[in-house]
Structure formats: C-alpha cells, structure tokens
Design an enzyme around this catalytic site. Structure first.
Site, short mmCIF file in Angstrom:
data_model
loop_
_atom_site.label_atom_id
_atom_site.label_comp_id
_atom_site.label_asym_id
_atom_site.label_seq_id
_atom_site.Cartn_x
_atom_site.Cartn_y
_atom_site.Cartn_z
N GLU A 1 35.65 13.09 26.88
CA GLU A 1 37.04 12.63 26.77
C GLU A 1 37.92 13.86 26.60
O GLU A 1 38.01 14.43 25.51
CB GLU A 1 37.16 11.69 25.56
CG GLU A 1 38.54 11.11 25.40
CD GLU A 1 38.64 10.15 24.22
OE1 GLU A 1 37.70 9.35 24.00
OE2 GLU A 1 39.66 10.20 23.52
N ASP B 1 40.68 5.41 27.82
CA ASP B 1 41.24 5.08 26.52
C ASP B 1 42.71 4.75 26.77
O ASP B 1 43.53 5.62 27.07
CB ASP B 1 41.07 6.23 25.52
CG ASP B 1 39.77 6.10 24.74
OD1 ASP B 1 38.92 5.26 25.12
OD2 ASP B 1 39.59 6.82 23.74
N GLU C 1 42.05 9.52 28.52
CA GLU C 1 42.98 8.88 27.58
C GLU C 1 44.41 9.26 27.98
O GLU C 1 44.73 10.44 28.15
CB GLU C 1 42.68 9.33 26.15
CG GLU C 1 43.67 8.76 25.15
CD GLU C 1 43.18 8.79 23.71
OE1 GLU C 1 41.95 8.67 23.49
OE2 GLU C 1 44.01 8.92 22.80
N ASP D 1 49.03 7.76 20.02
CA ASP D 1 48.13 6.61 20.18
C ASP D 1 48.87 5.27 20.10
O ASP D 1 48.47 4.38 19.34
CB ASP D 1 47.02 6.64 19.12
CG ASP D 1 45.94 7.67 19.41
OD1 ASP D 1 45.88 8.19 20.55
OD2 ASP D 1 45.14 7.94 18.50
N ASP E 1 32.66 4.90 11.52
CA ASP E 1 33.57 3.74 11.46
C ASP E 1 32.79 2.53 10.96
O ASP E 1 33.36 1.60 10.38
CB ASP E 1 34.10 3.32 12.85
CG ASP E 1 34.81 4.43 13.58
OD1 ASP E 1 35.35 5.32 12.90
OD2 ASP E 1 34.81 4.39 14.82
N ASP F 1 42.45 2.71 22.42
CA ASP F 1 42.41 3.75 21.38
C ASP F 1 43.86 3.89 20.91
O ASP F 1 44.54 4.87 21.21
CB ASP F 1 41.86 5.05 21.96
CG ASP F 1 41.60 6.07 20.88
OD1 ASP F 1 41.89 5.78 19.71
OD2 ASP F 1 41.11 7.18 21.20
N ASP G 1 49.62 13.45 19.31
CA ASP G 1 48.91 12.27 19.82
C ASP G 1 49.36 11.06 19.02
O ASP G 1 48.97 10.90 17.86
CB ASP G 1 47.41 12.55 19.60
CG ASP G 1 46.51 11.64 20.37
OD1 ASP G 1 47.00 10.87 21.21
OD2 ASP G 1 45.29 11.69 20.13
N HIS H 1 32.70 4.90 16.33
CA HIS H 1 32.05 6.13 15.85
C HIS H 1 31.06 5.69 14.77
O HIS H 1 31.31 4.70 14.07
CB HIS H 1 33.03 7.07 15.15
CG HIS H 1 34.18 7.55 15.97
ND1 HIS H 1 35.33 6.83 16.13
CD2 HIS H 1 34.38 8.72 16.64
CE1 HIS H 1 36.19 7.53 16.88
NE2 HIS H 1 35.63 8.67 17.20
N HIS I 1 46.20 11.85 25.94
CA HIS I 1 45.60 13.20 26.04
C HIS I 1 46.07 13.88 27.32
O HIS I 1 46.33 15.09 27.32
CB HIS I 1 44.07 13.10 26.03
CG HIS I 1 43.50 12.60 24.74
ND1 HIS I 1 42.14 12.51 24.53
CD2 HIS I 1 44.08 12.16 23.60
CE1 HIS I 1 41.92 12.03 23.31
NE2 HIS I 1 43.09 11.81 22.73
C1 XUL Z 1 41.08 11.33 19.35
C2 XUL Z 1 40.42 10.30 20.17
C3 XUL Z 1 39.11 9.82 19.64
C4 XUL Z 1 38.10 9.55 20.69
C5 XUL Z 1 36.74 9.21 20.16
O1 XUL Z 1 42.27 11.80 19.90
O2 XUL Z 1 40.93 9.87 21.17
O3 XUL Z 1 39.35 8.70 18.86
O4 XUL Z 1 38.50 8.50 21.51
O5 XUL Z 1 36.23 10.16 19.31
CO CO Z 2 40.31 8.42 22.54
#
Ligand code: XUL
Ligand code: CO
Length: 441
Positions: free
Chosen positions: A232, A296, A268, A309, A104, A338, A307, A101, A271
């Site tokens: 996404e 992702d 993702e 991750d 970042d 991610d 989430d 991003h 998600h």
């Molecule tokens: C948030 C997510 C983000 C996107 C990019 O849940 O997955 O990090 O991948 O904005």
């Molecule tokens: Co993501």
C-alpha cells in the site's frame, strides 16, 4: 446476543428520491451494471481499526466517540464486544468484507506467545460468527508502526531484534489471515522510511524490507495462502520519507527484488494525493502494470497536507476510480473503507451514515463510470488520438518494436515538418464528464 446498535435499523435501498438518512439512494446490491451486480462490482469492506477501535483522539485531545460496546477497553471481553459490534454493523449495512491489523483484534500482551494465544482465541470467535453469514475477510496485516519498538522501522529497522519481532508478527498475522480465509495480505510501510539521510543506509534498509517480504511470501505459500500480497504505497506520514512512495516506486521495488509475481498494489485515494498524484493516476499506473489488486477507498482534503482518511463523497473522484476499475476488469481485492468519521461526528448513528455516504458515493461512481464507457465519446477520442500509429506502416513498426532510429529519421526527412498532432480537447472531454455526471438540469 444483545443488540449493540439499538435504534439503528438494517439499511435498505430506497432509491434516489428517498430522504431517509439511513437508506441507500444509489447502492442497490442486486442491480446489474455492465453484466454484473453492484454487489459484485463493489466488494465493500469495513476497516476494523477505524470503525471499531478509533475513538477520534488526536494530538490535541482525547477521543470523542464511545467504542466500548459495553466492555472495558484493553480486555478480551472488549475484543469480543468489537467482534459482536462489527458483525452487527456489517450485517445491518450489507457489507461483506472486513480488514484488520493484528492488534486491532486483541490488545497486545507482554509476550509474543501471549498475544498469539489471544489472536487464536479471537479468530476462533470470529470464525464462529462468520458461519451462516456472507461475511468474509478481505485482507489482514500486522501493525508494525504503533509500538515504540518500530520507531526506526520494521523491516528497515537498524535493529535485528526488531526485524525478528516484525517477522514474528507477520507470521502470526498470515496465520490469522489464512484461518479467516482472507483474499489478501497487506504491507503498509508506515515506518519504513527515514527522517534524515545523515543516519540512514537506504540500500541496506531496502534490501532488508525485500528480504522480509520474501520470507512472508515463502511462509504464506507454505501454509496455503493463495491470495495476493499487497504493497500500500504512501509517500509520507508518519515518516518524512517513506520508501513505498507511490505505485510507480513500489512496482519498481517489487520488480527489482523479484517480488512482482506475488504482489499487487493496494491503492489508497488519500495516499495518492499526498504523493502529488490524483487517485486515478495511481490506479492507472497499477492497472497498466497488471498490479491493481485492491483499493483503500477514502478521500483526502486537498487543503490539508496530511492523511485525513475521510469517507468519500466526491462523485467525480469515485466515478474516475470506478472507470479505472471497470477498464481493468474489476478488482481481485475489494474496496476497503480505510476512513473515519470526523471527530465531531461522534455517535453510532454517524458511523452508519458514514458508510451510507461512502457506499452510495461508490455506487453512483459505478453507475456514472459505466455510463461514460457506454457513451463511448471519451474512449473514441483517446483511440482516435493515437490513430496515426495504426494508420501508417512506420507507426505499426514502432508499435511492434521493429523500427530503427535511422528508419524513423528517414521518414521524418521525407515528410518534412510534422503536421499538428491535433488538439488534446481537454475542455470538451471535461464537458462530456459533466454531462454524464449531471445530465438534465
Ligand atoms: C495508514 C493506512 C493503514 C493501512 C494498513 O495510512 O492506510 O491503515 O491501510 O496498515
Ligand atoms: Co490504508
């Protein structure tokens, strides 16, 4: 350049018998599977935000891991130290892509002009670092969810000033992505949704999001971006309801607004599961619509409703994911981790081990998915399951789109009650999966 991750070596493939925690057991980049090397099948990417920025803070406590890399956070010196750390990390793990991003890369300044100048400086620095390496940019994006200005959304904000600010960020993030040679550009609509319909004009907001995306496509193409734009999907978090709920919803939205030629999905895992689907489901829906672009690659915790991750370790899931990717003919994007270390896994060594786990889980998933395809029992079963269409004139006409309701009704009347459509054999197929996954015990 001083080494940042001292005592952490270049991670090599040692094979399944190795007990070295800093060696790959399955990821052997040059091994050929179904005609392509593992490196080609698995374009792994490092997420700048989790790996180089996030220190493990949560709403109950401060960060636990040290991501200063020898510099003071919030400075350009730190931004450069993160680049140094990131490149050393990717080279030691053999990762060829990164995703970012805008914020970042650099700390956001008081004005757009100043933030953009910082982005120019850091992307020059990254470009210099990329020279002589295999490292490339997978995708870039603009963070349109952290700053309080985005509390009501970005493209979906009620404020035209916020909309324009989002446009400015996207414009610059696209400039940076193109400058770094990125394959893709992502829209994740973290705040594009609502908390209550009592204060929300959904149609107005969705039309504005589409306008913002159209502007991005037209600007991106004008500066030479030839890659894919991605949505996404995510159903919720941070908003209670997010517009890009899942792949089906996002694909419908893209088609409605004529964006489907320029966009694909960035799916993702965590998600998809938050949307009440399996990871495999959203991959399949994207693939059958010709829109499986990038992934992702993480994993959620089904006992938790948010989430998480996590780095993927569930080989059943990575196998089904790679099965979908192989069937779709591969990804034009890549596999972006991610994912973040658990808060108590707070050392630099843990960062390395997280990637060893994730990369090995996907390598094993690839090996097993290829074995499932080569075994053929699942494919054959599915083919056989629909054979009544190929095996009859009316079936062929239905598939060709030339049958009528009256014709089908006449055949039904002539044939009488249909014979059993046949067993779905789910348990048999799950046993095949286990046999392929675990082989001889
Ligand atoms: C948030 C997510 C983000 C996107 C990019 O849940 O997955 O990090 O991948 O904005
Ligand atoms: Co993501």
């Amino acid at each position: 350049m001083a080494e940042i991750f001292q005592n952490l070596p270049k991670v090599k493939y040692e094979g399944a018998d190795s007990k070295n925690p800093l060696a790959f057991k399955y990821y052997d980049p040059d091994r050929v599977i179904l005609g392509k090397t593992m490196r080609e099948h698995l374009p792994f990417a490092m997420a700048w935000w989790h790996n180089l920025c996030a220190s493990g803070s949560d709403m109950f406590g401060a960060g636990t891991s040290d991501k200063r890399f020898g510099a003071e956070p919030g400075t350009m010196e730190h931004a450069k130290a993160k680049v140094d750390a990131g490149f050393e990390f990717m080279q030691k793990l053999g990762i060829e892509y990164f995703c970012f991003h805008d914020i970042d890369l650099v700390p956001e300044a008081a004005t757009i002009q100043e933030t953009n100048a910082r982005l120019d400086e850091i992307t020059d620095y990254i470009l210099e670092k990329m020279k002589g390496t295999q490292i490339k940019c997978l995708w870039g994006t603009a963070n349109m969810f952290s700053n309080p200005r985005f509390m009501n959304g970005a493209g979906s904000s009620n404020s035209v000033d916020v909309f324009c600010h989002a446009a400015a960020q996207i414009k610059k993030a696209l400039d940076c992505t193109v400058k770094l040679g990125g394959r893709g550009y992502v829209f994740w609509g973290g705040r594009e949704g609502y908390e209550t319909l009592l204060n929300t004009d959904v149609k107005f907001e969705q039309e504005n999001i589409a306008q913002l995306m159209k502007m991005a496509v037209s600007y991106g193409r004008s500066i030479g971006f030839t890659g894919d734009f991605y949505i996404e999907p995510k159903p919720k978090e941070p908003m209670k309801h997010q517009y890009d709920f899942d792949a089906s919803t996002a694909i419908g939205f893209l088609r409605q607004y004529g964006l489907d030629k320029d966009f694909k999905m960035n799916i993702e895992a965590n998600h998809a599961t938050l949307a009440g689907h399996s990871f495999q489901h959203d991959l399949r829906i994207s693939a059958i619509n010709g829109m499986l672009g990038s992934v992702d690659a993480n994993q959620g915790d089904l006992l938790l409703g948010w989430d998480t991750d996590e780095f993927p370790f569930d080989v059943y899931e990575t196998t089904l994911c790679m099965y979908e990717i192989l069937k779709a003919g591969g990804l034009t994007g890549g596999l972006n981790f991610d994912a973040k270390n658990r808060r108590p896994s707070n050392t630099h060594e843990d960062m390395f081990q997280a990637f060893v786990l994730g990369m090995d889980s996907f390598a094993l998933g690839l090996i097993k998915a290829a074995a499932l395809i080569e075994d053929g029992r699942i494919d054959n079963f599915v083919k056989e399951r629909y054979a009544s269409y190929e095996g009859s004139d009316i079936g062929k006409k239905i598939r060709a789109g030339s049958a009528t309701l009256a014709e089908c009704a006449a055949i039904a009347a002539q044939n009488g009650a249909p014979a059993s459509p046949g067993s779905g054999k789910q348990e048999y197929l799950e046993a095949v999966m286990n046999q392929i996954l675990f082989g001889r015990a």
